[in-house]
Design an enzyme around this catalytic site. Structure first.
Site, PDB file in Angstrom:
ATOM      1  N   ARG A  50      14.948  88.228 -81.668  1.00 54.02           N
ATOM      2  CA  ARG A  50      15.934  87.464 -80.878  1.00 54.02           C
ATOM      3  C   ARG A  50      15.236  86.431 -80.010  1.00 54.02           C
ATOM      4  NH1 ARG A  50      19.220  92.786 -79.579  1.00 54.02           N
ATOM      5  NH2 ARG A  50      20.481  92.815 -81.467  1.00 54.02           N
TER       6      ARG A  50
ATOM      7  N   TYR B  32      10.976  93.761 -60.445  1.00 57.42           N
ATOM      8  CA  TYR B  32      11.253  94.078 -61.848  1.00 57.42           C
ATOM      9  C   TYR B  32      10.342  95.199 -62.357  1.00 57.42           C
ATOM     10  CZ  TYR B  32      14.375  90.033 -62.206  1.00 57.42           C
ATOM     11  OH  TYR B  32      15.406  89.148 -62.029  1.00 57.42           O
TER      12      TYR B  32
HETATM   13  N1  LIG Z   1      18.585  86.939 -59.814  1.00 55.30           N
HETATM   14  C1  LIG Z   1      19.140  88.091 -60.117  1.00 55.30           C
HETATM   15  O1  LIG Z   1      19.695  88.791 -59.256  1.00 55.30           O
HETATM   16  C2  LIG Z   1      19.093  88.571 -61.523  1.00 55.30           C
HETATM   17  C3  LIG Z   1      19.859  89.676 -61.942  1.00 55.30           C
HETATM   18  C4  LIG Z   1      19.783  90.064 -63.279  1.00 55.30           C
HETATM   19  C5  LIG Z   1      18.965  89.377 -64.167  1.00 55.30           C
HETATM   20  N2  LIG Z   1      18.202  88.323 -63.726  1.00 55.30           N
HETATM   21  C6  LIG Z   1      17.346  87.544 -64.643  1.00 55.30           C
HETATM   22  O2  LIG Z   1      18.100  87.217 -65.788  1.00 55.30           O
HETATM   23  C7  LIG Z   1      17.389  87.638 -66.944  1.00 55.30           C
HETATM   24  C8  LIG Z   1      18.334  87.946 -68.042  1.00 55.30           C
HETATM   25  O3  LIG Z   1      19.202  89.023 -67.681  1.00 55.30           O
HETATM   26  P1  LIG Z   1      19.739  89.969 -68.826  1.00 55.30           P
HETATM   27  O4  LIG Z   1      18.628  90.655 -69.497  1.00 55.30           O
HETATM   28  O5  LIG Z   1      20.830  90.796 -68.262  1.00 55.30           O
HETATM   29  O6  LIG Z   1      20.345  88.828 -69.798  1.00 55.30           O
HETATM   30  P2  LIG Z   1      21.184  88.784 -71.111  1.00 55.30           P
HETATM   31  O7  LIG Z   1      20.432  87.875 -72.019  1.00 55.30           O
HETATM   32  O8  LIG Z   1      22.590  88.483 -70.722  1.00 55.30           O
HETATM   33  O9  LIG Z   1      21.194  90.268 -71.675  1.00 55.30           O
HETATM   34  C9  LIG Z   1      20.131  90.825 -72.371  1.00 55.30           C
HETATM   35  C10 LIG Z   1      20.624  92.153 -72.928  1.00 55.30           C
HETATM   36  O10 LIG Z   1      21.560  91.874 -73.958  1.00 55.30           O
HETATM   37  C11 LIG Z   1      21.142  92.518 -75.141  1.00 55.30           C
HETATM   38  N3  LIG Z   1      21.410  91.655 -76.300  1.00 55.30           N
HETATM   39  C12 LIG Z   1      21.003  90.386 -76.494  1.00 55.30           C
HETATM   40  N4  LIG Z   1      21.401  89.928 -77.702  1.00 55.30           N
HETATM   41  C13 LIG Z   1      22.081  90.952 -78.265  1.00 55.30           C
HETATM   42  C14 LIG Z   1      22.735  91.094 -79.508  1.00 55.30           C
HETATM   43  N5  LIG Z   1      22.803  90.087 -80.404  1.00 55.30           N
HETATM   44  N6  LIG Z   1      23.343  92.270 -79.777  1.00 55.30           N
HETATM   45  C15 LIG Z   1      23.291  93.274 -78.877  1.00 55.30           C
HETATM   46  N7  LIG Z   1      22.676  93.204 -77.666  1.00 55.30           N
HETATM   47  C16 LIG Z   1      22.071  92.049 -77.381  1.00 55.30           C
HETATM   48  C17 LIG Z   1      19.652  92.696 -74.994  1.00 55.30           C
HETATM   49  O11 LIG Z   1      19.229  93.784 -75.805  1.00 55.30           O
HETATM   50  P3  LIG Z   1      17.875  93.610 -76.687  1.00 55.30           P
HETATM   51  O12 LIG Z   1      16.756  93.641 -75.707  1.00 55.30           O
HETATM   52  O13 LIG Z   1      17.929  94.785 -77.592  1.00 55.30           O
HETATM   53  O14 LIG Z   1      18.000  92.309 -77.418  1.00 55.30           O
HETATM   54  C18 LIG Z   1      19.502  92.976 -73.525  1.00 55.30           C
HETATM   55  O15 LIG Z   1      19.717  94.341 -73.233  1.00 55.30           O
HETATM   56  C19 LIG Z   1      16.547  88.820 -66.456  1.00 55.30           C
HETATM   57  O16 LIG Z   1      15.443  89.076 -67.295  1.00 55.30           O
HETATM   58  C20 LIG Z   1      16.124  88.317 -65.113  1.00 55.30           C
HETATM   59  O17 LIG Z   1      15.033  87.436 -65.266  1.00 55.30           O
HETATM   60  C21 LIG Z   1      18.267  87.909 -62.435  1.00 55.30           C
END
Ligand SMILES: NC(=O)c1ccc[n+]([C@@H]2O[C@H](COP(=O)([O-])OP(=O)(O)OC[C@H]3O[C@@H](n4cnc5c(N)ncnc54)[C@H](OP(=O)(O)O)[C@@H]3O)[C@@H](O)[C@H]2O)c1
Length: 296
Positions: A266, A54
């Site tokens: 958030r 990461y």
């Molecule tokens: N194992 C794997 O292969 C793998 C792959 C991917 C991810 N992960 C894990 O999963 C975690 C979460 O993944 P993710 O960050 O993709 O999860 P997510 O919670 O689905 O997406 C977060 C994204 O959505 C945006 N968002 C959230 N609320 C919003 C709203 N109300 N309006 C507009 N945009 C909004 C956020 O922007 P803001 O920051 O501006 O709120 C951020 O860019 C990662 O941190 C990691 O730990 C694991």
């Protein structure tokens, strides 16, 4: 906040905070990262999801600097991952992006994760991706050995199909305790392709990455779904995020959403979804709207 037991000794908070996007934030100071962790702890979100890769192999170190300053290590469960070698950061001299699940690499990666995060144990180590070149006997051996050495409390998988999971498990003494896979209202194929069923058959909980589809549920093409989530949010006195996450929590497979927002406000409301109880027909209404068709 519910807790999910992943073994006799270790439990995780039902909602987990992930740090994949940590370095996308303009502020990565230890004190600001501490504020994010405090916002989680206030809601009893105690589990943090990390990976060596990461932030171009920098996120663990930033998190570790915050832990050193705030002393919160013992209040948290740390999940981290290893196995992906991308030609950036400490691996910038690699010729190709590849996976390495050899005992030397896993062992070195864990040592470095421990050092960078200022801790002497990892609560849960996941193999980040199934490795088409994996020697399951060797990989299983080193995972068992890391548990025996006390460097890692539990081990699991990420993005594994059931055959990858069974193969690795067949070479281990300890149990693989979870699989972290993509699940959201949009990325919902896992409910019918066997990924969720396999974990249910094994009686194992699942970690859901990108539970808001990385923000895509708020974007173009998903307006109909968003309108439904907004209507339901009004009814449940919640938000579209709360409903989308409650949709995962409602499923009987013990799904732990791993949330990735960088926004402090958030983060402060990540636990809101726990107050929403979706009934069966609401679950299907969301599922069918997301898929653009009724179930047959
Ligand atoms: N194992 C794997 O292969 C793998 C792959 C991917 C991810 N992960 C894990 O999963 C975690 C979460 O993944 P993710 O960050 O993709 O999860 P997510 O919670 O689905 O997406 C977060 C994204 O959505 C945006 N968002 C959230 N609320 C919003 C709203 N109300 N309006 C507009 N945009 C909004 C956020 O922007 P803001 O920051 O501006 O709120 C951020 O860019 C990662 O941190 C990691 O730990 C694991």
């Amino acid at each position: 906040m519910d807790r999910i037991k992943i073994s006799d000794d270790v439990s995780l908070s039902r909602i987990i905070y992930g740090m994949w996007r940590l370095t996308d934030d303009s502020n990565t100071s230890p004190s600001y990262i501490s504020q994010k962790i405090e916002a989680c702890l206030e809601q009893k979100i105690t589990t943090i999801d990390q990976a060596d890769i990461y932030g171009g192999y920098e996120a663990e170190e930033l998190f570790g600097a915050a832990l050193k300053e705030n002393g919160y290590r013992d209040k948290l469960e740390i999940v981290t991952k290893c196995g992906i070698i991308a030609p950036v950061g400490r691996f910038k001299n690699s010729r190709v992006k590849h996976y390495n699940t050899s005992k030397e690499h896993i062992s070195q990666s864990v040592e470095l994760s421990l050092k960078l995060m200022n801790t002497d144990y990892i609560d849960l180590l996941l193999l980040h991706r199934p490795d088409p070149f994996m020697n399951a006997e060797e990989t299983g051996y080193i995972l068992d050995s890391l548990i025996e050495q006390g460097k890692v409390r539990e081990v699991g998988a990420s993005n594994f199909k059931h055959h990858d999971f069974s193969l690795l498990q067949s070479h281990m003494n300890n149990n693989l305790v979870t699989n972290q896979i993509e699940i959201s209202v949009i990325a919902n194929q896992c409910f019918v392709n066997g990924d969720v069923a396999f974990m249910q058959e094994r009686r194992l909980p699942i970690m859901a990455w990108s539970p808001l589809a990385g923000g895509k549920i708020f974007g173009k093409g998903n307006e109909k779904l968003m309108n439904l989530l907004k209507d339901m949010a009004k009814f449940h006195n919640s938000t579209p995020t709360g409903i989308a996450i409650a949709w995962l929590l409602a499923h009987p497979a013990n799904i732990m959403p791993v949330m990735g927002t960088n926004s402090l406000s958030r983060i402060k409301s990540l636990a809101d979804a726990c107050n929403v109880n979706l009934d069966m027909q609401s679950w299907f209404e969301i599922y069918e709207t997301a898929n653009g068709q009724e179930v047959p």
